[in-house]
Design an enzyme around this catalytic site. Structure first.
Site, PDB file in Angstrom:
ATOM      1  N   LYS A   1       0.834  -1.210   0.000  1.00 13.28           N
ATOM      2  CA  LYS A   1       0.000   0.000   0.000  1.00 13.28           C
ATOM      3  C   LYS A   1       0.864   1.254   0.000  1.00 13.28           C
ATOM      4  CE  LYS A   1      -4.099  -1.943   2.227  1.00 13.28           C
ATOM      5  NZ  LYS A   1      -4.993  -1.894   3.388  1.00 13.28           N
TER       6      LYS A   1
ATOM      7  N   LYS B   1      -4.663 -11.197  -6.336  1.00 16.00           N
ATOM      8  CA  LYS B   1      -5.824 -11.314  -5.458  1.00 16.00           C
ATOM      9  C   LYS B   1      -6.972 -10.396  -5.903  1.00 16.00           C
ATOM     10  CE  LYS B   1      -5.568  -9.048  -1.601  1.00 16.00           C
ATOM     11  NZ  LYS B   1      -5.377  -8.450  -0.292  1.00 16.00           N
TER      12      LYS B   1
ATOM     13  N   LYS C   1     -10.439  -4.696  -3.497  1.00 20.12           N
ATOM     14  CA  LYS C   1     -11.260  -3.481  -3.643  1.00 20.12           C
ATOM     15  C   LYS C   1     -10.477  -2.377  -4.326  1.00 20.12           C
ATOM     16  CE  LYS C   1     -13.446  -4.179   0.847  1.00 20.12           C
ATOM     17  NZ  LYS C   1     -13.306  -3.802   2.253  1.00 20.12           N
TER      18      LYS C   1
HETATM   19  P1  TYM Z   1     -10.314  -6.318   4.377  1.00 24.51           P
HETATM   20  O1  TYM Z   1     -11.388  -5.325   4.608  1.00 24.51           O
HETATM   21  O2  TYM Z   1      -9.252  -6.023   3.366  1.00 24.51           O
HETATM   22  O3  TYM Z   1     -10.932  -7.714   4.003  1.00 24.51           O
HETATM   23  C1  TYM Z   1     -11.937  -8.293   4.799  1.00 24.51           C
HETATM   24  C2  TYM Z   1     -11.811  -9.802   4.831  1.00 24.51           C
HETATM   25  O4  TYM Z   1     -11.848 -10.312   3.479  1.00 24.51           O
HETATM   26  C3  TYM Z   1     -10.732 -11.136   3.250  1.00 24.51           C
HETATM   27  N1  TYM Z   1     -10.336 -10.992   1.831  1.00 24.51           N
HETATM   28  C4  TYM Z   1     -10.199 -12.017   0.990  1.00 24.51           C
HETATM   29  N2  TYM Z   1     -10.357 -13.346   1.157  1.00 24.51           N
HETATM   30  C5  TYM Z   1     -10.163 -14.134   0.079  1.00 24.51           C
HETATM   31  N3  TYM Z   1      -9.819 -13.658  -1.140  1.00 24.51           N
HETATM   32  C6  TYM Z   1      -9.647 -12.342  -1.364  1.00 24.51           C
HETATM   33  N4  TYM Z   1      -9.340 -11.893  -2.571  1.00 24.51           N
HETATM   34  C7  TYM Z   1      -9.844 -11.449  -0.267  1.00 24.51           C
HETATM   35  N5  TYM Z   1      -9.773 -10.099  -0.124  1.00 24.51           N
HETATM   36  C8  TYM Z   1     -10.076  -9.838   1.175  1.00 24.51           C
HETATM   37  C9  TYM Z   1      -9.652 -10.622   4.187  1.00 24.51           C
HETATM   38  O5  TYM Z   1      -8.675 -11.600   4.435  1.00 24.51           O
HETATM   39  C10 TYM Z   1     -10.461 -10.267   5.413  1.00 24.51           C
HETATM   40  O6  TYM Z   1     -10.681 -11.415   6.212  1.00 24.51           O
HETATM   41  N6  TYM Z   1      -7.194  -5.807   8.223  1.00 24.51           N
HETATM   42  C11 TYM Z   1      -8.453  -6.379   7.818  1.00 24.51           C
HETATM   43  C12 TYM Z   1      -9.635  -5.915   8.612  1.00 24.51           C
HETATM   44  C13 TYM Z   1      -9.491  -6.034  10.081  1.00 24.51           C
HETATM   45  C14 TYM Z   1      -9.616  -7.217  10.840  1.00 24.51           C
HETATM   46  C15 TYM Z   1      -9.448  -6.825  12.196  1.00 24.51           C
HETATM   47  C16 TYM Z   1      -9.842  -8.548  10.493  1.00 24.51           C
HETATM   48  C17 TYM Z   1      -9.258  -5.020  10.961  1.00 24.51           C
HETATM   49  N7  TYM Z   1      -9.258  -5.488  12.224  1.00 24.51           N
HETATM   50  C18 TYM Z   1      -9.503  -7.761  13.219  1.00 24.51           C
HETATM   51  C19 TYM Z   1      -9.881  -9.488  11.535  1.00 24.51           C
HETATM   52  C20 TYM Z   1      -9.712  -9.093  12.865  1.00 24.51           C
HETATM   53  C21 TYM Z   1      -8.708  -6.001   6.371  1.00 24.51           C
HETATM   54  O7  TYM Z   1      -8.189  -5.052   5.865  1.00 24.51           O
HETATM   55  O8  TYM Z   1      -9.632  -6.736   5.767  1.00 24.51           O
END
Ligand code: TYM
Length: 347
Positions: free
Chosen positions: A124, A210, A213
């Site tokens: 990022k 991957k 978003k």
């Molecule tokens: P975020 O918002 O990027 O994504 C949310 C969840 O979706 C999963 N994910 C995917 N899984 C499979 N294939 C993909 N292409 C894909 N893209 C996203 C992510 O692994 C995630 O589970 N840092 C985290 C959010 C967060 C969080 C937390 C998660 C903040 N605090 C505490 C768990 C516990 C994030 O940016 O997810």
């Protein structure tokens, strides 16, 4: 009744789950298959806290006029995907100020090079060029605070979050070594819960990267709220290959593996059944089948989403209740950490 859930869960000896999604843009199939679908499947076995991590969403440049609306939309999507309030709490991260406060306390025991080495930070940061904010570097510490405040046992996420949970675990060891005792650890050790299938959904335009978003091309992802025409268009245009017959796990055919995996997970069939069904298919036959499967899998989610978004009073009550439950637990943990670190108690 729902107010009693965490206490009943403790009495029943249930372990706790915490997870979250950022309210940046619409959720896509990666978020659904990698995370939310799993939350729904396991929720009755755990005491669950699912948050919308809006403080994380401002670690990249953001638009203040859409932030709150996006958070509500994601909370509505949690409900639409099947999060059940009989087992789970839904809340917005910024509504519980303990998240920011524990982040500060954890910051002060986090070596900066742990953060500089994080894969997601490096990816990022490159995109942001000169303007990398401190928040982006500190992002994994805020995520650790999210998890640790709730004494979470399990953290169901997609593959890309594994490194962040490893850092969280390292912080637990460090905090407990510095300020706890063997008998009275300050923080509880969480474990990642990453399912094999769907843990890494790939882009529709490049099967080696991957689904994300932040990909500038909307054709690269199917969003949960995409109307049927958009889904049909994206699948029609998605990248394929010239080989005949469709197969899983051929490293030379990443798109084929990804599309078959989507079909498998969304149709609810086994990999073996799909492998046999599609072995002799061409793309011309498979793409309409995949389109119909995706449209039908998303239809009930979209209908429920529309109904929840139409009833703002209900959504408000869900989030108020979620915040109250979250605050009770988060406050106890925060007080425990502050006491262990030597802070005075207000008189
Ligand atoms: P975020 O918002 O990027 O994504 C949310 C969840 O979706 C999963 N994910 C995917 N899984 C499979 N294939 C993909 N292409 C894909 N893209 C996203 C992510 O692994 C995630 O589970 N840092 C985290 C959010 C967060 C969080 C937390 C998660 C903040 N605090 C505490 C768990 C516990 C994030 O940016 O997810």
């Amino acid at each position: 009744m729902t107010a009693l859930i965490p206490f009943l869960a403790i009495l029943m000896g249930k372990q706790r789950v915490l997870s979250g999604v950022q309210p940046t843009g619409n959720l896509h199939l990666g978020n659904y298959l990698g995370a939310i679908r799993n939350w729904v499947e396991i929720q009755d076995q755990y005491d669950n806290f699912f948050c919308v991590v809006d403080l994380h969403a401002i670690t990249v440049p953001h638009d203040p006029t859409v932030l709150a609306g996006n958070s509500y939309a994601i909370a509505a999507l949690y409900l639409a995907c099947g999060i059940d309030l009989a087992h789970s709490n839904i809340f917005i991260q910024s509504h519980v100020s303990a998240h920011a406060e524990l982040t500060w306390l954890l910051n002060c025991i986090t070596p900066i090079n742990w953060l500089q080495g994080m894969i997601q930070f490096k990816e990022k940061a490159v995109k942001q060029g000169e303007n990398v904010g401190t928040g982006l570097l500190d992002y994994p510490v805020l995520m650790a605070a999210d998890i640790l405040l709730y004494d979470a046992d399990k953290v169901p996420v997609g593959e890309d979050q594994k490194q962040h949970i490893e850092l969280t675990r390292d912080l637990v060891i460090r905090m407990n070594d510095k300020f706890g005792t063997k008998k009275a650890p300050v923080l509880k050790m969480p474990e990642p819960m990453i399912r094999k299938d769907g843990a890494r959904v790939m882009s529709l335009t490049d099967g080696t990267s991957k689904m994300s978003k932040s990909d500038p091309s909307e054709l690269s992802r199917i969003e949960l709220l995409d109307p049927p025409e958009a889904i049909a268009k994206k699948i029609k245009k998605c990248k394929t290959d010239p080989a005949r017959g469709l197969e899983f796990d051929n490293p030379d055919r990443p798109e084929c593996n990804n599309l078959l995996t989507l079909y498998t997970l969304l149709s609810g069939q086994t990999k073996e059944t799909v492998a046999a069904e599609c072995a002799d298919m061409g793309w011309g036959q498979f793409k309409p089948l995949l389109t119909e499967t995706v449209v039908e899998a998303l239809r009930p989610i979209q209908e429920k989403y529309a109904a929840v978004m139409d009833d703002r009073a209900y959504l408000d009550s869900v989030l108020r209740q979620g915040r109250e439950q979250a605050e009770v637990i988060a406050t106890v943990t925060l007080d425990r950490v502050k006491t262990a670190m030597g802070f005075s108690t207000p008189v």
